[in-house]
Write a protein that holds these residues in place. Structure first.
Motif, PDB file in Angstrom:
ATOM      1  N   LEU A  79       0.991  -1.247   0.019  1.00 25.66           N
ATOM      2  CA  LEU A  79       0.116   0.007  -0.048  1.00 25.66           C
ATOM      3  C   LEU A  79       0.935   1.444   0.011  1.00 25.66           C
ATOM      4  N   HIS A  80       0.199   2.274   0.132  1.00 21.26           N
ATOM      5  CA  HIS A  80       1.013   3.787   0.040  1.00 21.26           C
ATOM      6  C   HIS A  80       1.918   3.959   1.391  1.00 21.26           C
ATOM      7  N   ARG A  81       1.793   3.268   2.198  1.00 25.61           N
ATOM      8  CA  ARG A  81       2.855   3.439   3.458  1.00 25.61           C
ATOM      9  C   ARG A  81       4.131   2.235   3.405  1.00 25.61           C
ATOM     10  N   ASP A  82       4.081   1.345   2.570  1.00 25.69           N
ATOM     11  CA  ASP A  82       4.882   0.117   2.350  1.00 25.69           C
ATOM     12  C   ASP A  82       6.009   0.380   1.471  1.00 25.69           C
ATOM     13  N   VAL A 128      -3.800   0.562  -6.531  1.00 25.02           N
ATOM     14  CA  VAL A 128      -4.511   1.485  -7.372  1.00 25.02           C
ATOM     15  C   VAL A 128      -5.167   2.426  -6.408  1.00 25.02           C
ATOM     16  N   SER A 129      -5.618   3.603  -6.691  1.00 23.65           N
ATOM     17  CA  SER A 129      -5.977   4.527  -5.524  1.00 23.65           C
ATOM     18  C   SER A 129      -7.284   4.042  -4.854  1.00 23.65           C
ATOM     19  N   HIS A 130      -8.243   3.304  -5.563  1.00 24.84           N
ATOM     20  CA  HIS A 130      -9.244   2.672  -4.683  1.00 24.84           C
ATOM     21  C   HIS A 130      -8.809   1.883  -3.665  1.00 24.84           C
ATOM     22  N   LEU A 131      -9.191   2.017  -2.452  1.00 26.52           N
ATOM     23  CA  LEU A 131      -8.543   1.524  -1.224  1.00 26.52           C
ATOM     24  C   LEU A 131      -9.360   0.092  -1.456  1.00 26.52           C
ATOM     25  N   ILE A 158      -3.694  -3.497   4.110  1.00 26.45           N
ATOM     26  CA  ILE A 158      -4.818  -2.465   3.877  1.00 26.45           C
ATOM     27  C   ILE A 158      -4.738  -1.797   5.178  1.00 26.45           C
ATOM     28  N   GLY A 159      -5.264  -0.484   5.086  1.00 25.31           N
ATOM     29  CA  GLY A 159      -5.320   0.209   6.431  1.00 25.31           C
ATOM     30  C   GLY A 159      -6.464   0.092   7.216  1.00 25.31           C
ATOM     31  N   ASP A 160      -6.480   0.975   8.375  1.00 28.28           N
ATOM     32  CA  ASP A 160      -7.623   0.480   9.341  1.00 28.28           C
ATOM     33  C   ASP A 160      -8.805   1.175   8.550  1.00 28.28           C
ATOM     34  N   GLY A 161      -8.799   2.458   7.747  1.00 28.15           N
ATOM     35  CA  GLY A 161      -9.882   2.819   7.080  1.00 28.15           C
ATOM     36  C   GLY A 161     -10.050   2.100   5.991  1.00 28.15           C
ATOM     37  N   GLY A 162      -9.189   1.611   5.166  1.00 23.87           N
ATOM     38  CA  GLY A 162      -9.535   0.487   4.027  1.00 23.87           C
ATOM     39  C   GLY A 162     -10.150  -0.680   4.299  1.00 23.87           C
ATOM     40  N   SER A 164     -12.804  -1.208   6.191  1.00 28.32           N
ATOM     41  CA  SER A 164     -14.118  -0.792   6.189  1.00 28.32           C
ATOM     42  C   SER A 164     -14.863  -1.042   5.007  1.00 28.32           C
ATOM     43  N   LEU A 165     -13.974  -1.433   3.899  1.00 30.36           N
ATOM     44  CA  LEU A 165     -14.696  -1.509   2.398  1.00 30.36           C
ATOM     45  C   LEU A 165     -15.133  -2.966   2.214  1.00 30.36           C
ATOM     46  N   GLY A 166     -16.144  -2.983   1.394  1.00 32.16           N
ATOM     47  CA  GLY A 166     -16.565  -4.417   1.203  1.00 32.16           C
ATOM     48  C   GLY A 166     -15.678  -5.387   0.428  1.00 32.16           C
ATOM     49  N   ASN A 188      -3.057  -0.815  11.260  1.00 32.56           N
ATOM     50  CA  ASN A 188      -3.844   0.056  12.054  1.00 32.56           C
ATOM     51  C   ASN A 188      -2.894   1.300  12.580  1.00 32.56           C
ATOM     52  N   ASN A 189      -2.849   2.326  11.752  1.00 33.34           N
ATOM     53  CA  ASN A 189      -2.043   3.424  12.200  1.00 33.34           C
ATOM     54  C   ASN A 189      -2.861   4.620  12.781  1.00 33.34           C
ATOM     55  N   GLN A 190      -4.041   4.131  13.368  1.00 32.91           N
ATOM     56  CA  GLN A 190      -4.770   5.302  14.232  1.00 32.91           C
ATOM     57  C   GLN A 190      -5.518   6.323  13.421  1.00 32.91           C
ATOM     58  N   TYR A 191      -5.483   6.340  12.284  1.00 33.91           N
ATOM     59  CA  TYR A 191      -6.137   7.404  11.412  1.00 33.91           C
ATOM     60  C   TYR A 191      -6.308   6.935  10.018  1.00 33.91           C
ATOM     61  N   ALA A 192      -7.490   7.185   9.412  1.00 33.73           N
ATOM     62  CA  ALA A 192      -7.702   7.332   7.940  1.00 33.73           C
ATOM     63  C   ALA A 192      -7.809   8.767   7.565  1.00 33.73           C
ATOM     64  N   TYR A 193      -6.713   9.286   6.877  1.00 31.82           N
ATOM     65  CA  TYR A 193      -6.866  10.563   6.662  1.00 31.82           C
ATOM     66  C   TYR A 193      -7.149  11.373   8.013  1.00 31.82           C
ATOM     67  N   SER A 194      -8.257  12.206   8.431  1.00 36.04           N
ATOM     68  CA  SER A 194      -8.368  12.826   9.717  1.00 36.04           C
ATOM     69  C   SER A 194      -9.551  11.953  10.384  1.00 36.04           C
ATOM     70  N   GLY A 257       1.488  13.600   8.450  1.00 32.54           N
ATOM     71  CA  GLY A 257       0.216  14.031   8.118  1.00 32.54           C
ATOM     72  C   GLY A 257      -0.281  12.843   6.780  1.00 32.54           C
ATOM     73  N   HIS A 258      -1.599  12.845   6.395  1.00 28.44           N
ATOM     74  CA  HIS A 258      -1.772  11.905   5.556  1.00 28.44           C
ATOM     75  C   HIS A 258      -0.853  11.803   4.283  1.00 28.44           C
ATOM     76  N   SER A 259      -0.634  13.304   3.800  1.00 24.08           N
ATOM     77  CA  SER A 259       0.134  13.037   2.598  1.00 24.08           C
ATOM     78  C   SER A 259       1.145  14.454   2.880  1.00 24.08           C
TER      79      SER A 259
HETATM   80  C1  LIG Z   1     -12.529   3.606  -1.801  1.00 24.64           C
HETATM   81  C2  LIG Z   1     -11.712   4.752  -1.537  1.00 24.64           C
HETATM   82  N1  LIG Z   1     -12.405   5.728  -0.703  1.00 24.64           N
HETATM   83  C3  LIG Z   1     -11.495   6.906  -0.210  1.00 24.64           C
HETATM   84  C4  LIG Z   1      -9.986   7.276  -0.939  1.00 24.64           C
HETATM   85  C5  LIG Z   1      -9.532   8.292  -0.563  1.00 24.64           C
HETATM   86  N2  LIG Z   1      -8.332   7.999   0.392  1.00 24.64           N
HETATM   87  C6  LIG Z   1      -7.044   7.678  -0.010  1.00 24.64           C
HETATM   88  S1  LIG Z   1      -6.054   7.250   1.345  1.00 24.64           S
HETATM   89  C7  LIG Z   1      -7.389   7.297   2.454  1.00 24.64           C
HETATM   90  C8  LIG Z   1      -7.212   7.188   3.846  1.00 24.64           C
HETATM   91  C9  LIG Z   1      -7.002   5.898   4.046  1.00 24.64           C
HETATM   92  O1  LIG Z   1      -6.770   5.312   5.728  1.00 24.64           O
HETATM   93  P1  LIG Z   1      -6.329   4.226   6.019  1.00 24.64           P
HETATM   94  O2  LIG Z   1      -7.087   3.038   5.072  1.00 24.64           O
HETATM   95  O3  LIG Z   1      -6.252   3.962   7.138  1.00 24.64           O
HETATM   96  O4  LIG Z   1      -4.621   3.852   5.285  1.00 24.64           O
HETATM   97  P2  LIG Z   1      -3.528   4.977   5.898  1.00 24.64           P
HETATM   98  O5  LIG Z   1      -3.516   5.939   4.736  1.00 24.64           O
HETATM   99  O6  LIG Z   1      -3.807   5.509   7.355  1.00 24.64           O
HETATM  100  O7  LIG Z   1      -2.249   4.279   5.828  1.00 24.64           O
HETATM  101  C10 LIG Z   1      -8.667   7.889   1.826  1.00 24.64           C
HETATM  102  C11 LIG Z   1      -9.777   8.111   2.386  1.00 24.64           C
HETATM  103  C12 LIG Z   1      -9.625   5.867  -1.719  1.00 24.64           C
HETATM  104  N3  LIG Z   1      -8.591   6.160  -2.264  1.00 24.64           N
HETATM  105  N4  LIG Z   1     -10.336   4.922  -1.901  1.00 24.64           N
END
Ligand SMILES: Cc1ncc(C[n+]2csc(CCOP(=O)(O)OP(=O)(O)O)c2C)c(N)n1
Ligand SMILES: [Mg+2]
Length: 335
Positions: A79-82, A128-131, A158-162, A164-166, A188-194, A257-259
């Protein structure tokens, strides 16, 4: 279609106990990752980066320790942190910076930036961008690999935020039902963006979801590179032997920050200070120094090697051409 363990003999076992040389390698890759991230932030501030810039600060132990548990012929979907996982898997710094700087001779020919690339020769399939969209793809690769009797394992992140996706559920469920050689790491890095984890999920631990899929799940300290390696090696060995997939949740902190454009002002200062004490690199450095595995001479050599490698790669990428206008229409359809 479960496979018998007879068919899946490991080609070589990854070390159950890390040698001192292995530990220095782990430290080296974490340091290399951190210094690359610093270079990325510098290039961003200089206006040289194409698109956004993301770092894996705080995530080095997870990215490096997990990829270290893989063999050369295993597949990785980072992923984008790897960035650390790309490096451990053998990606060159020149290729990384060509890609980040959108050059015409990069993997994507400048069509995409960040680590959104694939390198089949190293079995690296960037996101790809789509988590979460890559999870079912990674599971499909695990199925294909088993059908081809490659004895390979697929590791995906996958991230903590990602999480949650189907697609997380769909992929994990299919991998579990088919007992595929698949390991999914939740960073699980405590945040998904904010968005803090308290607004992301109600479960106590994300690894508790494993029970619902009928696979082993574990939550570990994602800032401890040795713990990450050990947990991943177990899961990888199990997957290779036909035991099916595992879910590993690594607890970390996004120490930036996220980016590059996000000042993370929504993160409580105290929280960052607490996590700074658990910095994966300085923690491991202390351990290796106490064990007399690292000393000033080794560190000095390492620093020189890292700086020279990054300088070479950045310079090489900066001197490489951008894509030509007409190139944009190429590579759209498979021939
Ligand atoms: C399906 C989807 N929703 C929203 C985004 C926008 N987005 C890119 S990274 C990100 C935060 C992801 O958080 P997390 O999964 O916790 O990974 P982290 O960035 O914290 O490592 C968001 C909302 C996306 N790329 N894909
Ligand atoms: Mg996150």
């Amino acid at each position: 279609m479960p496979v018998s363990t007879e068919e899946l003999k490991p080609l070589r076992t990854t070390p159950p106990v890390l040698s001192n040389q292995n530990r220095v390698e782990l430290y080296y890759y974490m340091r290399l990752t951190r210094e690359c991230d610093n270079a990325i932030l510098r290039l961003y501030k200089q206006g040289k980066m194409v698109g956004g810039a993301y770092t894996g600060k705080g995530n080095e132990a997870t990215a490096v320790g997990s990829a270290f548990a893989l063999k050369k012929h295993d597949y990785i979907f980072p992923l984008h942190r790897d960035l650390g996982a790309h490096l451990v898997k053998g990606q060159s710094l020149r290729n990384i910076f060509l890609q980040l700087l959108g050059r015409g001779n990069s993997f994507t020919g400048g069509r995409d930036g960040t680590a959104h690339y694939a390198d089949p020769s190293l079995k690296i399939y960037g996101n790809v961008s789509h988590l979460a969209a890559m999870i079912p793809v990674a599971v499909g690769v695990a199925l294909a690999s088993r059908m081809r009797k490659e004895h390979a394992v697929v590791m995906s992140y996958i991230g903590d935020g990602g999480s949650s996706l189907g697609e997380f559920h769909e992929g994990m469920n299919m991998a579990a039902v088919m007992k595929l050689p698949f390991v999914l790491i939740i960073e699980n890095n405590q945040y998904a963006y904010s968005t803090p984890t308290s607004k992301q999920f109600a479960a106590q631990r994300l690894s508790d979801r494993a029970l619902g899929y009928g696979v082993p799940g574990i939550t570990i300290d994602g800032t401890d590179v040795v713990k990450v390696y050990e947990a991943c090696r177990k899961a990888v060995d199990r997957a290779r032997m036909g035991g099916g997939p595992s879910l590993i949740e690594t607890i970390t902190m996004r120490m930036h920050g996220h980016s590059a454009s996000d000042d993370a002002s929504y993160v409580p200062k105290r929280m960052v200070e607490d996590w700074e004490r658990k910095d994966p690199i300085s923690r491991f450095e202390k351990i290796l120094t106490n064990d007399r595995v690292l000393n000033e001479t080794v560190m000095l050599q390492m620093n020189k090697k890292i700086s020279a490698a990054i300088e070479d790669a950045v310079q090489f990428a900066l001197e490489s051409p951008y894509p030509q206008g007409g190139d944009g229409a190429g590579g759209v359809y498979s021939t």
